[in-house]
Design a protein around this motif. Sequence first.
Motif, mmCIF file in Angstrom:
data_model
loop_
_atom_site.group_PDB
_atom_site.id
_atom_site.type_symbol
_atom_site.label_atom_id
_atom_site.label_comp_id
_atom_site.label_asym_id
_atom_site.label_seq_id
_atom_site.Cartn_x
_atom_site.Cartn_y
_atom_site.Cartn_z
ATOM 1 N N LYS A 46 -11.827 -25.057 -1.207
ATOM 2 C CA LYS A 46 -11.066 -25.253 -2.440
ATOM 3 C C LYS A 46 -11.769 -26.310 -3.278
ATOM 4 O O LYS A 46 -12.206 -27.324 -2.773
ATOM 5 C CB LYS A 46 -9.662 -25.751 -2.128
ATOM 6 C CG LYS A 46 -8.763 -24.758 -1.469
ATOM 7 C CD LYS A 46 -7.401 -25.401 -1.276
ATOM 8 C CE LYS A 46 -6.511 -24.595 -0.400
ATOM 9 N NZ LYS A 46 -5.252 -25.286 -0.138
ATOM 10 N N MET A 47 -11.869 -26.063 -4.561
ATOM 11 C CA MET A 47 -12.444 -27.043 -5.479
ATOM 12 C C MET A 47 -11.364 -27.367 -6.497
ATOM 13 O O MET A 47 -10.637 -26.483 -6.926
ATOM 14 C CB MET A 47 -13.666 -26.470 -6.209
ATOM 15 C CG MET A 47 -14.728 -25.896 -5.321
ATOM 16 S SD MET A 47 -16.128 -26.911 -4.888
ATOM 17 C CE MET A 47 -16.408 -28.003 -6.185
ATOM 18 N N GLY A 48 -11.297 -28.605 -6.894
ATOM 19 C CA GLY A 48 -10.394 -28.960 -7.964
ATOM 20 C C GLY A 48 -10.998 -28.543 -9.288
ATOM 21 O O GLY A 48 -12.167 -28.166 -9.369
ATOM 22 N N ILE A 49 -10.203 -28.581 -10.313
ATOM 23 C CA ILE A 49 -10.732 -28.257 -11.641
ATOM 24 C C ILE A 49 -11.676 -29.383 -12.043
ATOM 25 O O ILE A 49 -11.365 -30.563 -11.907
ATOM 26 C CB ILE A 49 -9.597 -28.106 -12.654
ATOM 27 C CG1 ILE A 49 -8.764 -26.882 -12.282
ATOM 28 C CG2 ILE A 49 -10.141 -27.969 -14.064
ATOM 29 C CD1 ILE A 49 -7.585 -26.646 -13.172
ATOM 30 N N ARG A 50 -12.852 -28.998 -12.527
ATOM 31 C CA ARG A 50 -13.862 -29.974 -12.919
ATOM 32 C C ARG A 50 -14.640 -29.449 -14.108
ATOM 33 O O ARG A 50 -14.648 -28.252 -14.378
ATOM 34 C CB ARG A 50 -14.809 -30.258 -11.751
ATOM 35 C CG ARG A 50 -15.577 -29.041 -11.295
ATOM 36 C CD ARG A 50 -16.233 -29.247 -9.941
ATOM 37 N NE ARG A 50 -16.948 -28.039 -9.566
ATOM 38 C CZ ARG A 50 -18.247 -27.956 -9.403
ATOM 39 N NH1 ARG A 50 -18.998 -29.030 -9.539
ATOM 40 N NH2 ARG A 50 -18.817 -26.813 -9.079
ATOM 41 N N LYS A 51 -15.284 -30.338 -14.801
ATOM 42 C CA LYS A 51 -16.116 -29.974 -15.943
ATOM 43 C C LYS A 51 -17.564 -30.247 -15.560
ATOM 44 O O LYS A 51 -17.891 -31.336 -15.091
ATOM 45 C CB LYS A 51 -15.738 -30.784 -17.180
ATOM 46 C CG LYS A 51 -16.476 -30.359 -18.422
ATOM 47 C CD LYS A 51 -15.947 -31.078 -19.646
ATOM 48 C CE LYS A 51 -16.639 -30.548 -20.885
ATOM 49 N NZ LYS A 51 -16.121 -31.215 -22.094
ATOM 50 N N VAL A 52 -18.415 -29.226 -15.723
ATOM 51 C CA VAL A 52 -19.819 -29.363 -15.367
ATOM 52 C C VAL A 52 -20.691 -28.989 -16.552
ATOM 53 O O VAL A 52 -20.302 -28.205 -17.412
ATOM 54 C CB VAL A 52 -20.208 -28.499 -14.144
ATOM 55 C CG1 VAL A 52 -19.510 -28.973 -12.898
ATOM 56 C CG2 VAL A 52 -19.947 -27.046 -14.392
ATOM 57 N N SER A 74 -21.484 -26.556 -21.325
ATOM 58 C CA SER A 74 -20.478 -27.254 -20.529
ATOM 59 C C SER A 74 -19.382 -26.260 -20.188
ATOM 60 O O SER A 74 -18.963 -25.468 -21.033
ATOM 61 C CB SER A 74 -19.882 -28.424 -21.307
ATOM 62 O OG SER A 74 -20.859 -29.396 -21.522
ATOM 63 N N VAL A 75 -18.932 -26.292 -18.943
ATOM 64 C CA VAL A 75 -17.956 -25.324 -18.444
ATOM 65 C C VAL A 75 -16.882 -26.058 -17.664
ATOM 66 O O VAL A 75 -17.181 -26.965 -16.898
ATOM 67 C CB VAL A 75 -18.650 -24.298 -17.511
ATOM 68 C CG1 VAL A 75 -17.647 -23.311 -16.959
ATOM 69 C CG2 VAL A 75 -19.760 -23.590 -18.220
ATOM 70 N N VAL A 76 -15.632 -25.644 -17.844
ATOM 71 C CA VAL A 76 -14.537 -26.126 -17.005
ATOM 72 C C VAL A 76 -14.301 -25.052 -15.956
ATOM 73 O O VAL A 76 -14.095 -23.885 -16.282
ATOM 74 C CB VAL A 76 -13.262 -26.369 -17.833
ATOM 75 C CG1 VAL A 76 -12.105 -26.776 -16.925
ATOM 76 C CG2 VAL A 76 -13.515 -27.426 -18.895
#
Length: 139
Positions: A46-52, A74-76
């Motif tokens: 599981k990954m939390g919501i993040r911006k990369v 950039s992607v959320v």
Amino acid sequence: MARLSERVTNNSISDYKVPEFGVKTNVNPQLYTRASNNLNKTGETKMGIRKVSLTLIDNDNNLKGAEKIVFEQSVVTEHDNDKTIQQVLITGDVANALDKHNKKREATVDKAVLRSTGTKVFLEPVEIFELQWQVVQIG
């Protein structure tokens, strides 16, 4: 020192205890960061919501600075890096950026060939597999 026959070879993370603060141990601390008990029903982490920030880079020595950047976005996301890259690839924006980048490459002289032979030879188009993705978490 233990004899070879007495050494333990089981490297399972469940066999290790988390060391208490200030206690010296011989346990590799990377084992704790690699293990994850946060698995969903499909067995994925599981990954939390993040911006990369995703950047596709051409590391050719003949290109300078901003010319090396093929694509940037950039992607959320809540997925891991590989799935996030796949998400971006499916939009088609990367293919368009790669086409533009290859047009720039075809107009760029290969300096190494020019120095060694004195002949102007232009760079060949590059395929996406020859490029490097850089993924940076920004939020």
